[in-house]
Write a protein that holds these residues in place. Structure first.
Motif, PDB file in Angstrom:
ATOM      1  N   ARG A 104      28.564   6.254  63.815  1.00  0.00           N
ATOM      2  CA  ARG A 104      29.461   5.638  62.831  1.00  0.00           C
ATOM      3  C   ARG A 104      29.505   4.125  63.024  1.00  0.00           C
ATOM      4  N   PRO A 105      29.390   3.351  61.946  1.00  0.00           N
ATOM      5  CA  PRO A 105      29.460   1.887  62.062  1.00  0.00           C
ATOM      6  C   PRO A 105      30.908   1.436  62.225  1.00  0.00           C
ATOM      7  N   GLU A 106      31.377   1.383  63.467  1.00  0.00           N
ATOM      8  CA  GLU A 106      32.791   1.138  63.731  1.00  0.00           C
ATOM      9  C   GLU A 106      33.156  -0.345  63.775  1.00  0.00           C
ATOM     10  N   THR A 107      32.227  -1.179  64.212  1.00  0.00           N
ATOM     11  CA  THR A 107      32.507  -2.603  64.390  1.00  0.00           C
ATOM     12  C   THR A 107      31.343  -3.400  63.848  1.00  0.00           C
ATOM     13  N   GLY A 108      31.648  -4.491  63.156  1.00  0.00           N
ATOM     14  CA  GLY A 108      30.552  -5.288  62.632  1.00  0.00           C
ATOM     15  C   GLY A 108      30.972  -6.689  62.252  1.00  0.00           C
ATOM     16  N   ALA A 109      29.976  -7.556  62.203  1.00  0.00           N
ATOM     17  CA  ALA A 109      30.169  -8.919  61.723  1.00  0.00           C
ATOM     18  C   ALA A 109      28.928  -9.321  60.949  1.00  0.00           C
ATOM     19  N   VAL A 110      29.154  -9.995  59.840  1.00  0.00           N
ATOM     20  CA  VAL A 110      28.054 -10.506  59.024  1.00  0.00           C
ATOM     21  C   VAL A 110      28.270 -11.999  58.848  1.00  0.00           C
ATOM     22  N   VAL A 118      31.772 -16.181  58.440  1.00  0.00           N
ATOM     23  CA  VAL A 118      31.500 -14.929  59.142  1.00  0.00           C
ATOM     24  C   VAL A 118      32.558 -13.925  58.716  1.00  0.00           C
ATOM     25  N   LEU A 119      32.121 -12.805  58.170  1.00  0.00           N
ATOM     26  CA  LEU A 119      33.047 -11.755  57.769  1.00  0.00           C
ATOM     27  C   LEU A 119      33.041 -10.673  58.836  1.00  0.00           C
ATOM     28  N   ARG A 120      34.236 -10.215  59.203  1.00  0.00           N
ATOM     29  CA  ARG A 120      34.395  -9.366  60.382  1.00  0.00           C
ATOM     30  C   ARG A 120      35.157  -8.084  60.040  1.00  0.00           C
ATOM     31  N   SER A 121      34.843  -7.032  60.797  1.00  0.00           N
ATOM     32  CA  SER A 121      35.546  -5.769  60.589  1.00  0.00           C
ATOM     33  C   SER A 121      36.947  -5.783  61.184  1.00  0.00           C
ATOM     34  N   ASP A 122      37.223  -6.681  62.132  1.00  0.00           N
ATOM     35  CA  ASP A 122      38.544  -6.693  62.784  1.00  0.00           C
ATOM     36  C   ASP A 122      39.535  -7.634  62.122  1.00  0.00           C
ATOM     37  N   THR A 123      39.101  -8.375  61.109  1.00  0.00           N
ATOM     38  CA  THR A 123      40.039  -9.279  60.421  1.00  0.00           C
ATOM     39  C   THR A 123      39.932  -9.089  58.909  1.00  0.00           C
ATOM     40  N   PRO A 124      40.184  -7.865  58.442  1.00  0.00           N
ATOM     41  CA  PRO A 124      40.043  -7.615  57.002  1.00  0.00           C
ATOM     42  C   PRO A 124      41.138  -8.308  56.204  1.00  0.00           C
ATOM     43  N   GLY A 125      40.745  -8.824  55.049  1.00  0.00           N
ATOM     44  CA  GLY A 125      41.712  -9.413  54.140  1.00  0.00           C
ATOM     45  C   GLY A 125      41.850  -8.550  52.902  1.00  0.00           C
ATOM     46  N   ALA A 126      42.797  -8.891  52.065  1.00  0.00           N
ATOM     47  CA  ALA A 126      42.981  -8.155  50.819  1.00  0.00           C
ATOM     48  C   ALA A 126      41.819  -8.447  49.876  1.00  0.00           C
ATOM     49  N   LEU A 127      41.391  -7.436  49.132  1.00  0.00           N
ATOM     50  CA  LEU A 127      40.314  -7.638  48.173  1.00  0.00           C
ATOM     51  C   LEU A 127      40.800  -8.508  47.021  1.00  0.00           C
ATOM     52  N   PRO A 128      40.015  -9.464  46.598  1.00  0.00           N
ATOM     53  CA  PRO A 128      40.384 -10.273  45.435  1.00  0.00           C
ATOM     54  C   PRO A 128      40.455  -9.391  44.184  1.00  0.00           C
ATOM     55  N   VAL A 194      28.119  -2.435  56.228  1.00  0.00           N
ATOM     56  CA  VAL A 194      28.936  -1.251  55.957  1.00  0.00           C
ATOM     57  C   VAL A 194      30.202  -1.258  56.821  1.00  0.00           C
ATOM     58  N   ALA A 195      30.079  -1.640  58.087  1.00  0.00           N
ATOM     59  CA  ALA A 195      31.255  -1.721  58.952  1.00  0.00           C
ATOM     60  C   ALA A 195      32.284  -2.694  58.382  1.00  0.00           C
ATOM     61  N   VAL A 196      31.813  -3.845  57.922  1.00  0.00           N
ATOM     62  CA  VAL A 196      32.723  -4.852  57.355  1.00  0.00           C
ATOM     63  C   VAL A 196      33.308  -4.364  56.032  1.00  0.00           C
ATOM     64  N   ALA A 197      32.466  -3.772  55.180  1.00  0.00           N
ATOM     65  CA  ALA A 197      32.932  -3.290  53.876  1.00  0.00           C
ATOM     66  C   ALA A 197      33.999  -2.217  54.034  1.00  0.00           C
ATOM     67  N   LEU A 198      33.768  -1.247  54.911  1.00  0.00           N
ATOM     68  CA  LEU A 198      34.748  -0.178  55.124  1.00  0.00           C
ATOM     69  C   LEU A 198      36.067  -0.740  55.648  1.00  0.00           C
ATOM     70  N   ALA A 199      35.981  -1.700  56.559  1.00  0.00           N
ATOM     71  CA  ALA A 199      37.199  -2.293  57.118  1.00  0.00           C
ATOM     72  C   ALA A 199      38.023  -3.007  56.053  1.00  0.00           C
ATOM     73  N   HIS A 200      37.348  -3.503  55.019  1.00  0.00           N
ATOM     74  CA  HIS A 200      38.044  -4.205  53.935  1.00  0.00           C
ATOM     75  C   HIS A 200      38.492  -3.260  52.814  1.00  0.00           C
ATOM     76  N   GLY A 201      38.335  -1.969  53.014  1.00  0.00           N
ATOM     77  CA  GLY A 201      38.817  -1.002  52.033  1.00  0.00           C
ATOM     78  C   GLY A 201      37.850  -0.655  50.932  1.00  0.00           C
TER      79      GLY A 201
END
Length: 244
Positions: A104-110, A118-128, A194-201
Motif C-alpha cells: 500500500r502506498p502509505e507515504t509519499g512526496a512529489v 513539494v506536495l506531501r502525504s503528511d500535510t494534506p490541504g483542502a481540495l480547491p 497515489v500516496a499524495v492523492a489519497l492523502a488529499h482525499g
C-alpha cells in the motif's frame, strides 16, 4: 526524521540537484535527461539505503532485484518523472519518493522543482473548488483512446501535460478534475503520486475500480485513475462500458 519527512526532504533535495544539473549548461536534450536521471538516482538510492537500511528499494534507474519482495516496507522512487520534459526545460516533470507498506502506498512526496513546490502525504490541504466543466489530463504525446472517449461522453475538456506526477499533482492542486491513463506505466510512475492523492482525499484506483498494489514482482501497471471523488463513479462506469 519521520518517513514522511524523509520522503519530502529527499524529493526536495533531488529536485534542487536536478535544477543545478540543468543550470550547469553542460548538457542539453537527451543528454540532459540522462545526466539528470543518473545524478538524482545516485543521491536518492544512497540516501534511502543510509537512512532506512532495513527497507526495500525500487528505483526506475537502478537494476531491480528480488530482495525487495520479501520486505514489508519498500521505498519506490522515480528520480525524474518526465525525463523528456526535464530535457526540454519544461516545468511539467517531477521527483517521486514513496514508501509502500505491504503493497500500500502509505507515504509519499512529489516534488515539482520547476514550480518550486513539494506536495506531501503528511500535510494534506483542502481540495480547491472544482470547475463546472471537468478538466481531464492526458499525455502530451499519446493521449489514451479511452480517455478521449470518456471525455467526449462526460463533456470534459482535455488538457495535455507531461509527467504522470505532474498530472496527478495538477488534480491535487485544483488545476484539473480527472487524470485517466490506460497506456501503461510502472510502479515508480504512480506510487508517490497515489500516496499524495489519497492523502488529499482524491480517488485513486485501477480503471476497473480495484486498488493499486505495489511491490509486485512485475512492476508494470497497465492503467490508473486519479480524480476528484465526485467523478470517480461516473468515470469508472464509462470506462467499464468501453471494455464491455
Amino acid at each position: 526524521m519521520t518517513d514522511a519527512e524523509l520522503a519530502a526532504h529527499l524529493a526536495q533535495v533531488a529536485g534542487r540537484i536536478l535544477l543545478e544539473v540543468r543550470a550547469s549548461g553542460m548538457f542539453e536534450g537527451k543528454s540532459l535527461g540522462k545526466a539528470g536521471d543518473q545524478t538524482a538516482n545516485q543521491f536518492l538510492c544512497h540516501a534511502v539505503r543510509a537512512q532506512r537500511p532495513d527497507d526495500g528499494l525500487l528505483s526506475e534507474e537502478s537494476k531491480d532485484t528480488a530482495e525487495r519482495l520479501s520486505k514489508k516496507r519498500v521505498w519506490i522512487v522515480d528520480p525524474v518523472d518526465g525525463t523528456r520534459e526535464f530535457g526540454e526545460e519544461r516545468s511539467d516533470w517531477a521527483v517521486h519518493v514513496a514508501l509502500c507498506v505491504d503493497g500500500r502506498p502509505e507515504t509519499g512526496a512529489v516534488a515539482l522543482p520547476g514550480l518550486g513546490e513539494v506536495l506531501r502525504s503528511d500535510t494534506p490541504g483542502a481540495l480547491p473548488p472544482a470547475a463546472k466543466t471537468p478538466r481531464m489530463l492526458v499525455s502530451r504525446t499519446r493521449p489514451a483512446s479511452e480517455a478521449v472517449a470518456v471525455a467526449d461522453t462526460i463533456g470534459a475538456e482535455l488538457f495535455p501535460m507531461g509527467s504522470a506526477g505532474a498530472k496527478a499533482m495538477a488534480v491535487v492542486r485544483g488545476e484539473a478534475e480527472i487524470y485517466l491513463h490506460t497506456g501503461g506505466q510502472y510502479e515508480w510512475d504512480s506510487a508517490a503520486p497515489v500516496a499524495v492523492a489519497l492523502a488529499h482525499g482524491l480517488h485513486a484506483s485501477r480503471i476497473d475500480g480495484s486498488p493499486l498494489i505495489y511491490n509486485q514482482q512485475d512492476t508494470y501497471m497497465p492503467d490508473l485513475l486519479i480524480c476528484r471523488p465526485e467523478w470517480s463513479e461516473r468515470v469508472l462506469a464509462e470506462v467499464g462500458k468501453l471494455s464491455a
